[in-house]
Scaffold this motif. Structure first.
Motif, mmCIF file in Angstrom:
data_model
loop_
_atom_site.group_PDB
_atom_site.id
_atom_site.type_symbol
_atom_site.label_atom_id
_atom_site.label_comp_id
_atom_site.label_asym_id
_atom_site.label_seq_id
_atom_site.Cartn_x
_atom_site.Cartn_y
_atom_site.Cartn_z
ATOM 1 N N LEU A 1 5.133 22.555 -33.306
ATOM 2 C CA LEU A 1 5.126 21.955 -34.645
ATOM 3 C C LEU A 1 6.543 21.678 -35.124
ATOM 4 C CD1 LEU A 1 3.787 21.149 -37.322
ATOM 5 C CD2 LEU A 1 3.806 23.569 -37.962
ATOM 6 N N ASN A 2 7.453 22.606 -34.884
ATOM 7 C CA ASN A 2 8.837 22.397 -35.287
ATOM 8 C C ASN A 2 9.465 21.215 -34.538
ATOM 9 O OD1 ASN A 2 11.415 23.321 -36.587
ATOM 10 N ND2 ASN A 2 11.981 23.619 -34.454
ATOM 11 N N LYS A 3 9.083 21.038 -33.293
ATOM 12 C CA LYS A 3 9.645 19.950 -32.489
ATOM 13 C C LYS A 3 9.071 18.597 -32.892
ATOM 14 C CE LYS A 3 9.965 18.325 -27.704
ATOM 15 N NZ LYS A 3 9.636 18.629 -26.288
ATOM 16 N N HIS A 4 7.768 18.507 -33.007
ATOM 17 C CA HIS A 4 7.131 17.213 -33.253
ATOM 18 C C HIS A 4 7.010 16.883 -34.737
ATOM 19 C CE1 HIS A 4 5.855 16.370 -29.080
ATOM 20 N NE2 HIS A 4 5.812 17.686 -28.975
ATOM 21 N N GLY A 5 7.214 17.864 -35.605
ATOM 22 C CA GLY A 5 7.103 17.592 -37.028
ATOM 23 C C GLY A 5 8.359 17.015 -37.642
ATOM 24 N N LYS A 6 9.507 17.086 -36.936
ATOM 25 C CA LYS A 6 10.756 16.563 -37.473
ATOM 26 C C LYS A 6 10.752 15.040 -37.476
ATOM 27 C CE LYS A 6 13.786 20.428 -36.271
ATOM 28 N NZ LYS A 6 14.987 20.844 -35.481
ATOM 29 N N LEU A 7 11.437 14.487 -38.465
ATOM 30 C CA LEU A 7 11.564 13.028 -38.596
ATOM 31 C C LEU A 7 12.973 12.618 -38.197
ATOM 32 C CD1 LEU A 7 9.780 12.336 -42.000
ATOM 33 C CD2 LEU A 7 8.849 12.134 -39.709
ATOM 34 N N HIS A 8 13.071 11.646 -37.310
ATOM 35 C CA HIS A 8 14.346 11.066 -36.896
ATOM 36 C C HIS A 8 14.432 9.587 -37.266
ATOM 37 C CE1 HIS A 8 15.312 14.684 -34.548
ATOM 38 N NE2 HIS A 8 14.046 14.677 -34.204
ATOM 39 N N LEU A 9 13.365 9.070 -37.869
ATOM 40 C CA LEU A 9 13.328 7.697 -38.367
ATOM 41 C C LEU A 9 12.769 7.716 -39.780
ATOM 42 C CD1 LEU A 9 11.926 5.732 -35.267
ATOM 43 C CD2 LEU A 9 14.260 5.654 -36.145
ATOM 44 N N PRO A 10 13.062 6.724 -40.589
ATOM 45 C CA PRO A 10 12.474 6.687 -41.946
ATOM 46 C C PRO A 10 10.954 6.667 -41.877
ATOM 47 C CG PRO A 10 14.264 5.097 -41.740
ATOM 48 C CD PRO A 10 14.005 5.606 -40.354
ATOM 49 N N ALA A 11 10.330 7.419 -42.796
ATOM 50 C CA ALA A 11 8.868 7.478 -42.843
ATOM 51 C C ALA A 11 8.300 6.123 -43.236
ATOM 52 C CB ALA A 11 8.411 8.546 -43.829
ATOM 53 N N GLN A 12 7.209 5.752 -42.591
ATOM 54 C CA GLN A 12 6.545 4.486 -42.856
ATOM 55 C C GLN A 12 5.239 4.735 -43.593
ATOM 56 O OE1 GLN A 12 6.030 2.515 -39.109
ATOM 57 N NE2 GLN A 12 8.217 2.379 -38.690
#
Length: 552
Positions: A107-118
């Motif tokens: 969850l910590n790995k895949h829950g992070k955002l590296h692009l602006p939320a759409q």
């Protein structure tokens, strides 16, 4: 405590008619009967409200006339050692705990955002599969830890209810985790599909509305399973204190129509999960012609983890239906068979969580994967156009950028140093002054105070961004140079008058000489005080500043 009359025992004989002996200790029968205590064949002494054990080493030492026992042990007490059911449950609890840690890491790995939320792809959509995995692990741990007291309690009570309650919640969590994994995979495929062309798939049509309503219907079936199973009276599940009570109370309750109908709702949610997988493959994967090729394509494009967790998710409603018809295999049975309860009831949910956790560790973050795909597309387009871009470190080596740890404040200060400030800026100002003066024509007037309209020489106190001193001689020399060469930019009054008196086009009469203005050098100001006859501004006046296009 409901007890059949056939399990009631007579008081053992004692020294007299009012004396009885229980585990070698004498008690007054009159006091026991006065407080409605009855002796039962399972070794308990109860009046319907309180229940005590009568065998060693838990037998009470004494009873007072007010009905109070000394050193008594209640019937709902963990007196037995851990059995096969509790021991196996501890092993499963350890594995579920490790799976919970694995899920939190994913969850910590895949829950992070590296692009602006759409707006089209909400960040919480990618996290729901991990939330449900955490829910599954948490409910499984509660069920397994309370399962220890199912073996240890002398008479069944609240532990069997808690174990069964959280077991059913764990079943819902396992199916929901599988559903969210499949649903989000379709959303991730759609995101990759439209990232090169956002207008390729419109948010309308049959595909869009199916993806919109499908989660609502799937969760509707899961919540129906919850409302049919959980909100009910669980008291009769505790009535497993002797065989007759199990037959009359516990088994009919655990196999009633509500428990039998609940698995079908989970099965409907599982069918919608399979349909969601097929729908995503149909719209976001290469299409095949013919029924056989489509069937082959369905298995070809299905991810490996779905081939594992979807059959495991099918076992969940299947086993739930089996225990609703067979009480011997049910987790609701205190004497249920561990060889059936754990492989069918707990193992599928555990394997689903483990497979999801392993996938979470091995797969990259979706935003990072999207960035990589964009970079590859850019490199492909550059190769087609014959463009060869420098690597990212090239600008730093050439001094075009800051270091890798440069902050925004450092970038701003670097830009300020490049634009102005310090000794270099002072030298630039000096060079600019001399350059502007040298660029003028060498045929201008010799007086530094004559005809200085278009040249603006700053004073030392008006130089902005210079920290070092600028000598006054720099400005004086600049003004002298500008005075000598400024004639080209601002011609003198004599040259202006000669130019005005030049002949016009052929056949035209030259204008009369200007007589209303005395010649220069006679001591006159050369300024006409008549507003109507004034045609040109004074050459000694400040330059006209244009405020708007209407002044031109």
């Amino acid at each position: 405590m409901t007890i059949d009359a056939r399990d009631i025992l007579a008081w053992p004989g004692g020294d007299n008619n009012t004396d009885t002996v229980l585990s070698g200790l004498h008690f007054n029968i009159t006091t026991l009967e006065n407080w409605n205590y009855t002796l039962y064949s399972n070794g308990t002494l109860s009046n319907g409200t309180k229940c005590y054990l009568t065998f060693e080493p838990f037998a009470p030492a004494l009873i007072f006339p007010n009905g109070t026992f000394i050193n008594a042990t209640k019937c709902w007490h963990p007196v037995h050692p851990i059995g096969a059911r509790a021991g196996t449950g501890l092993g499963f609890a350890v594995v579920f705990g490790l799976s919970l840690v694995l899920t939190l890491v994913a969850l910590n790995k895949h829950g992070k955002l590296h692009l602006p939320a759409q707006k089209r792809f909400h960040p919480i959509g990618r996290r729901w599969q991990w939330y449900w995995a955490i829910f599954t692990c948490a409910t499984a741990l509660i069920s397994l830890f309370t399962n220890i007291d199912v073996d240890r309690y002398y008479l069944p009570e609240i532990p069997i209810v808690l174990t069964s309650f959280f077991w059913y919640l764990m079943q819902i969590g396992a199916v929901a985790c599988t559903w969210e994994a499949v649903r989000h995979w379709g959303s991730w495929m759609e995101r990759q599909f439209i990232d090169p062309d956002p207008f390729r798939l419109r948010e309308e049509g049959r595909r869009y509305w199916i993806e919109f309503f499908l989660p609502l219907v799937a969760y509707l079936f899961m919540w129906l399973n919850f409302f049919i199973v959980v909100p009910r009276s669980w008291g009769k599940i505790e009535h497993q204190r002797y065989p007759e009570q199990i037959i009359t109370d516990a088994e009919p309750t655990a196999t009633d129509n509500r428990f039998k109908s609940a698995p079908f709702f989970l099965f409907a949610a599982w069918l919608l999960t399979v349909f969601s997988l097929w729908h995503s493959i149909k719209h976001y994967c290469p299409r095949n012609r013919g029924i056989i090729n489509r069937t082959i394509g369905l298995f070809k494009f299905t991810p490996t983890r779905f081939m594992l967790i979807i059959p495991l998710a099918f076992i969940v409603p299947l086993f739930q239906a089996m225990v609703a018809w067979n009480f011997d295999w049910s987790p609701l049975n205190v004497k249920g068979k561990p060889e059936a309860i754990y492989p069918g009831g707990y193992a599928p949910a555990l394997l689903i969580v483990i497979i999801q956790g392993i996938y979470g560790l091995l797969s990259p973050n979706e935003d990072r994967e999207l960035i990589r795909q964009r970079r590859e597309r850019g490199q492909t387009l550059d190769a087609e156009l014959g463009i060869q871009r420098k690597p990212a470190w090239w600008r730093r080596v050439q001094g075009a950028g800051g270091g890798p740890n440069e902050t925004m404040r450092d970038k701003i200060m670097r830009n300020v140093r490049e634009i102005g400030g310090g000794g270099p800026t002072a030298r630039n100002v000096k060079e600019a002054i001399h350059t502007r003066a040298a660029e003028s024509s060498p045929n201008g007037p010799t007086s530094p105070q004559e005809d200085m309209e278009m040249v603006s020489i700053p004073s030392p106190q008006h130089v902005v961004g210079v920290t070092g001193p600028i000598a006054a001689g720099d400005f004086a020399s600049a003004r002298q140079t500008a005075g000598r060469y400024v004639g080209v930019m601002t011609p003198s009054a004599t040259s202006r008058q000669a130019e005005l008196m030049m002949d016009g086009p052929p056949g035209t009469v030259p204008p009369p000489p200007y007589t209303d203005r005395p010649p220069l050098g006679t001591g006159e100001t050369g300024r006409n005080h008549s507003v109507a006859s004034s045609t040109s501004p004074s050459i000694n006046s400040p330059p006209v500043q244009v405020r708007s296009m209407l002044d031109v």
